[in-house]
Design a protein around this motif. Structure first.
Motif, mmCIF file in Angstrom:
data_model
loop_
_atom_site.group_PDB
_atom_site.id
_atom_site.type_symbol
_atom_site.label_atom_id
_atom_site.label_comp_id
_atom_site.label_asym_id
_atom_site.label_seq_id
_atom_site.Cartn_x
_atom_site.Cartn_y
_atom_site.Cartn_z
ATOM 1 N N GLN A 93 0.866 -1.185 0.000
ATOM 2 C CA GLN A 93 0.000 0.000 0.000
ATOM 3 C C GLN A 93 0.899 1.230 0.000
ATOM 4 O O GLN A 93 1.994 1.192 0.548
ATOM 5 C CB GLN A 93 -0.869 0.054 1.267
ATOM 6 N N ASN A 94 0.422 2.321 -0.603
ATOM 7 C CA ASN A 94 1.215 3.543 -0.500
ATOM 8 C C ASN A 94 0.673 4.433 0.628
ATOM 9 O O ASN A 94 -0.276 4.062 1.325
ATOM 10 C CB ASN A 94 1.335 4.253 -1.857
ATOM 11 N N GLU A 95 1.275 5.586 0.776
ATOM 12 C CA GLU A 95 0.919 6.496 1.870
ATOM 13 C C GLU A 95 -0.582 6.762 1.952
ATOM 14 O O GLU A 95 -1.144 6.889 3.024
ATOM 15 C CB GLU A 95 1.645 7.837 1.704
ATOM 16 N N SER A 96 -1.212 6.862 0.779
ATOM 17 C CA SER A 96 -2.643 7.176 0.807
ATOM 18 C C SER A 96 -3.503 5.931 1.019
ATOM 19 O O SER A 96 -4.722 6.013 1.033
ATOM 20 C CB SER A 96 -3.068 7.925 -0.450
ATOM 21 N N GLY A 97 -2.857 4.795 1.189
ATOM 22 C CA GLY A 97 -3.611 3.592 1.499
ATOM 23 C C GLY A 97 -4.050 2.804 0.275
ATOM 24 O O GLY A 97 -4.731 1.793 0.400
ATOM 25 N N ASP A 98 -3.649 3.273 -0.896
ATOM 26 C CA ASP A 98 -4.037 2.557 -2.107
ATOM 27 C C ASP A 98 -3.173 1.315 -2.301
ATOM 28 O O ASP A 98 -1.972 1.356 -2.077
ATOM 29 C CB ASP A 98 -3.870 3.466 -3.336
ATOM 30 N N PHE A 99 -3.815 0.250 -2.719
ATOM 31 C CA PHE A 99 -3.067 -0.959 -3.025
ATOM 32 C C PHE A 99 -2.224 -0.749 -4.281
ATOM 33 O O PHE A 99 -2.680 -0.137 -5.245
ATOM 34 C CB PHE A 99 -4.018 -2.135 -3.282
ATOM 35 N N GLN A 100 -1.018 -1.273 -4.227
ATOM 36 C CA GLN A 100 -0.156 -1.233 -5.402
ATOM 37 C C GLN A 100 -0.369 -2.561 -6.127
ATOM 38 O O GLN A 100 0.399 -3.515 -5.985
ATOM 39 C CB GLN A 100 1.290 -1.007 -4.974
ATOM 40 N N VAL A 101 -1.428 -2.576 -6.894
ATOM 41 C CA VAL A 101 -1.965 -3.845 -7.400
ATOM 42 C C VAL A 101 -0.976 -4.623 -8.263
ATOM 43 O O VAL A 101 -0.826 -5.837 -8.103
ATOM 44 C CB VAL A 101 -3.282 -3.615 -8.165
HETATM 45 C C1 LIG Z 1 -1.047 5.844 -4.306
HETATM 46 O O1 LIG Z 1 -1.393 4.947 -5.356
HETATM 47 C C2 LIG Z 1 -2.514 5.372 -6.117
HETATM 48 C C3 LIG Z 1 -2.877 4.229 -7.074
HETATM 49 O O2 LIG Z 1 -1.762 3.640 -7.641
HETATM 50 C C4 LIG Z 1 -2.182 6.674 -6.810
HETATM 51 O O3 LIG Z 1 -3.282 7.123 -7.576
HETATM 52 C C5 LIG Z 1 -1.834 7.724 -5.753
HETATM 53 O O4 LIG Z 1 -1.445 8.920 -6.375
HETATM 54 C C6 LIG Z 1 -0.724 7.218 -4.864
HETATM 55 N N1 LIG Z 1 -0.508 8.174 -3.765
HETATM 56 C C7 LIG Z 1 0.709 8.473 -3.298
HETATM 57 C C8 LIG Z 1 0.760 9.406 -2.131
HETATM 58 O O5 LIG Z 1 1.724 8.016 -3.777
#
Ligand SMILES: *[C@@H]1O[C@H](CO)[C@@H](O)[C@H](O)[C@H]1NC(C)=O
Length: 135
Positions: free
Chosen positions: A74-82
């Protein structure tokens, strides 16, 4: 000092299953330890999680999010790095269909990054491959 490696389970018992090499194991233990310092997770909650009982505890959720970030899941914003998760899972399952199943089932975005991490790890554990996946 006793270190309970909570997040090993997030990788579906792979350490026990002998799927991971020593370097990967060491990394997991290191990430887990670093996160424990940040989260102050209680030992009994950690132990329960290891046994498959996921207490609804903010510290445990933080622990999982912390681990997933360090591992690159997951990145900082919690999104999965699929894509990254997919490639890692593929290494393990050697089966694109199983991988896609796991991803569709377990990578579900919740209202907070911590909840997202918590639910995903719980899900992976429940789909645990002690049975078929890794045999
Ligand atoms: C986190 O990952 C999402 C999806 O890959 C991306 O859209 C978003 O900008 C990323 N955020 C950061 C803080 O890197």
């Amino acid at each position: 000092m006793k270190i309970i490696v909570v997040c090993v389970i997030s990788l579906m018992g792979l350490v026990q299953a002998g799927i991971l090499n020593d370097e990967q194991k060491a990394k997991i233990i290191e990430f887990d330890k670093e996160c424990r310092k940040e989260t102050n997770l209680d030992d009994d909650v950690a132990q329960k999680a290891k046994n498959g009982e996921y207490v609804d505890d903010p510290k445990l959720k933080k622990q999982f999010f912390c681990f997933n970030k360090k591992a690159g899941f997951q990145n900082e914003s919690g999104d999965f790095q699929v894509d990254f998760i997919k490639s890692k899972l593929n290494d393990i399952t050697k089966d694109e269909q199983i991988t896609n199943n796991l991803i569709n089932k377990c990578l579900v975005k919740k209202s907070t990054p911590e909840d997202t991490a918590f639910e995903a790890i719980k899900c992976f554990h429940q789909m645990s491959p002690e049975k078929d996946l890794l045999s």
